[in-house]
Design a protein around this motif. Sequence first.
Motif, PDB file in Angstrom:
ATOM      1  N   VAL A  71       0.841  -1.206   0.000  1.00  0.00           N
ATOM      2  CA  VAL A  71       0.000   0.000   0.000  1.00  0.00           C
ATOM      3  C   VAL A  71       0.874   1.252   0.000  1.00  0.00           C
ATOM      4  CG1 VAL A  71      -1.648   1.339   1.367  1.00  0.00           C
ATOM      5  CG2 VAL A  71      -1.994  -1.118   1.049  1.00  0.00           C
ATOM      6  N   THR A  72       1.903   1.269   0.849  1.00  0.00           N
ATOM      7  CA  THR A  72       2.797   2.423   0.904  1.00  0.00           C
ATOM      8  C   THR A  72       3.513   2.612  -0.428  1.00  0.00           C
ATOM      9  OG1 THR A  72       3.125   2.113   3.275  1.00  0.00           O
ATOM     10  CG2 THR A  72       4.766   3.450   2.120  1.00  0.00           C
ATOM     11  N   GLY A  73       4.013   1.518  -0.987  1.00  0.00           N
ATOM     12  CA  GLY A  73       4.690   1.588  -2.276  1.00  0.00           C
ATOM     13  C   GLY A  73       3.775   2.067  -3.387  1.00  0.00           C
ATOM     14  N   TYR A  74       2.554   1.581  -3.364  1.00  0.00           N
ATOM     15  CA  TYR A  74       1.600   2.012  -4.378  1.00  0.00           C
ATOM     16  C   TYR A  74       1.370   3.521  -4.304  1.00  0.00           C
ATOM     17  CZ  TYR A  74      -2.526   2.279  -7.300  1.00  0.00           C
ATOM     18  OH  TYR A  74      -3.411   2.635  -8.291  1.00  0.00           O
ATOM     19  N   ASN A  77       5.365   5.384  -4.478  1.00  0.00           N
ATOM     20  CA  ASN A  77       6.150   5.094  -5.680  1.00  0.00           C
ATOM     21  C   ASN A  77       5.352   5.216  -6.968  1.00  0.00           C
ATOM     22  OD1 ASN A  77       8.497   4.504  -4.221  1.00  0.00           O
ATOM     23  ND2 ASN A  77       7.868   2.400  -3.918  1.00  0.00           N
ATOM     24  N   ILE A  78       4.143   4.679  -6.973  1.00  0.00           N
ATOM     25  CA  ILE A  78       3.365   4.663  -8.211  1.00  0.00           C
ATOM     26  C   ILE A  78       2.531   5.934  -8.361  1.00  0.00           C
ATOM     27  CG2 ILE A  78       1.513   3.459  -9.455  1.00  0.00           C
ATOM     28  CD1 ILE A  78       2.695   0.823  -8.291  1.00  0.00           C
ATOM     29  N   LYS A  79       1.749   6.268  -7.355  1.00  0.00           N
ATOM     30  CA  LYS A  79       0.862   7.430  -7.477  1.00  0.00           C
ATOM     31  C   LYS A  79       1.598   8.759  -7.344  1.00  0.00           C
ATOM     32  CE  LYS A  79      -3.044   5.613  -8.426  1.00  0.00           C
ATOM     33  NZ  LYS A  79      -3.603   5.833  -9.762  1.00  0.00           N
ATOM     34  N   HIS A  81       4.979   9.139  -7.483  1.00  0.00           N
ATOM     35  CA  HIS A  81       6.221   9.096  -8.271  1.00  0.00           C
ATOM     36  C   HIS A  81       7.457   9.497  -7.470  1.00  0.00           C
ATOM     37  CE1 HIS A  81       3.680   8.469 -11.763  1.00  0.00           C
ATOM     38  NE2 HIS A  81       2.974   9.532 -11.391  1.00  0.00           N
ATOM     39  N   MET A  82       7.521   9.078  -6.203  1.00  0.00           N
ATOM     40  CA  MET A  82       8.662   9.431  -5.358  1.00  0.00           C
ATOM     41  C   MET A  82       9.842   8.471  -5.540  1.00  0.00           C
ATOM     42  SD  MET A  82       6.890  10.513  -1.810  1.00  0.00           S
ATOM     43  CE  MET A  82       6.199  12.114  -1.554  1.00  0.00           C
ATOM     44  N   ASP A  83       9.599   7.314  -6.118  1.00  0.00           N
ATOM     45  CA  ASP A  83      10.663   6.331  -6.382  1.00  0.00           C
ATOM     46  C   ASP A  83      11.503   6.028  -5.150  1.00  0.00           C
ATOM     47  OD1 ASP A  83       9.875   6.081  -9.086  1.00  0.00           O
ATOM     48  OD2 ASP A  83      10.988   7.915  -9.564  1.00  0.00           O
ATOM     49  N   VAL A  84      10.840   5.721  -4.044  1.00  0.00           N
ATOM     50  CA  VAL A  84      11.535   5.421  -2.799  1.00  0.00           C
ATOM     51  C   VAL A  84      12.237   4.067  -2.900  1.00  0.00           C
ATOM     52  CG1 VAL A  84      11.258   5.080  -0.313  1.00  0.00           C
ATOM     53  CG2 VAL A  84       9.954   6.858  -1.488  1.00  0.00           C
ATOM     54  N   ILE A  94       5.369  -8.018  -7.050  1.00  0.00           N
ATOM     55  CA  ILE A  94       4.046  -7.538  -7.443  1.00  0.00           C
ATOM     56  C   ILE A  94       4.167  -6.046  -7.688  1.00  0.00           C
ATOM     57  CG2 ILE A  94       1.629  -7.231  -6.774  1.00  0.00           C
ATOM     58  CD1 ILE A  94       1.986  -9.705  -4.952  1.00  0.00           C
ATOM     59  N   MET A  95       4.048  -5.667  -8.945  1.00  0.00           N
ATOM     60  CA  MET A  95       4.118  -4.267  -9.369  1.00  0.00           C
ATOM     61  C   MET A  95       5.395  -3.565  -8.897  1.00  0.00           C
ATOM     62  SD  MET A  95       0.080  -3.263  -8.816  1.00  0.00           S
ATOM     63  CE  MET A  95       0.280  -1.563  -9.325  1.00  0.00           C
ATOM     64  N   GLY A  96       6.430  -4.347  -8.614  1.00  0.00           N
ATOM     65  CA  GLY A  96       7.690  -3.778  -8.165  1.00  0.00           C
ATOM     66  C   GLY A  96       7.680  -3.238  -6.753  1.00  0.00           C
ATOM     67  N   GLN A  97       6.597  -3.457  -6.014  1.00  0.00           N
ATOM     68  CA  GLN A  97       6.456  -2.871  -4.674  1.00  0.00           C
ATOM     69  C   GLN A  97       6.741  -3.859  -3.552  1.00  0.00           C
ATOM     70  OE1 GLN A  97       6.199   0.475  -4.813  1.00  0.00           O
ATOM     71  NE2 GLN A  97       6.288  -0.092  -6.977  1.00  0.00           N
ATOM     72  N   VAL A  98       6.469  -5.115  -3.769  1.00  0.00           N
ATOM     73  CA  VAL A  98       6.751  -6.172  -2.796  1.00  0.00           C
ATOM     74  C   VAL A  98       7.291  -7.369  -3.566  1.00  0.00           C
ATOM     75  CG1 VAL A  98       5.040  -5.456  -1.081  1.00  0.00           C
ATOM     76  CG2 VAL A  98       4.384  -7.066  -2.861  1.00  0.00           C
ATOM     77  N   CYS A  99       8.004  -8.248  -2.855  1.00  0.00           N
ATOM     78  CA  CYS A  99       8.518  -9.454  -3.493  1.00  0.00           C
ATOM     79  C   CYS A  99       8.694 -10.542  -2.440  1.00  0.00           C
ATOM     80  CB  CYS A  99       9.825  -9.175  -4.223  1.00  0.00           C
ATOM     81  SG  CYS A  99      11.185  -8.689  -3.152  1.00  0.00           S
TER      82      CYS A  99
END
Length: 131
Positions: A71-74, A77-79, A81-84, A94-99
């Motif tokens: 959720v935090t990554g979404y 990072n995605i919404k 665009h901070m690219d943390v 999953i969507m580059g946010q968790v693995c």
Amino acid sequence: MFKNTILFGLGGIFYILIELLWRGRSHWSMFILGGLCFVLVGVINEKSRGRLPLLLQGVIGATVITALEFVTGYIVNIKLHMDVWSYYDAPLNIMGQVCLPYMILWFFAAIGCIIADGYLRRCLFGDEKIR
């Protein structure tokens, strides 16, 4: 509420320190994520009153941490665009946010959080020993 605020702050600081040691950098959003993870994983042990085996609590905690990380990554990072961070190169992401590899690490982190939560509650607030 007071106890959880203190634990939130300690969890946030600890998460930032882990990131600084692991990656050499962090982001303010990780303080919020770390604090929330620490409090919620601690609640698992508090609510179960130690009746759930520690390994099962670790699995539940890893799931909670992974969900919060997604959720935090979404959001950041995605919404926004901070690219943390990005796990796009990691296997089973999953969507580059968790693995999966980090979810396994979160299992061990969750167990550490459960033990630390019990210790901090006893030392700081005089709560009874649960684990």
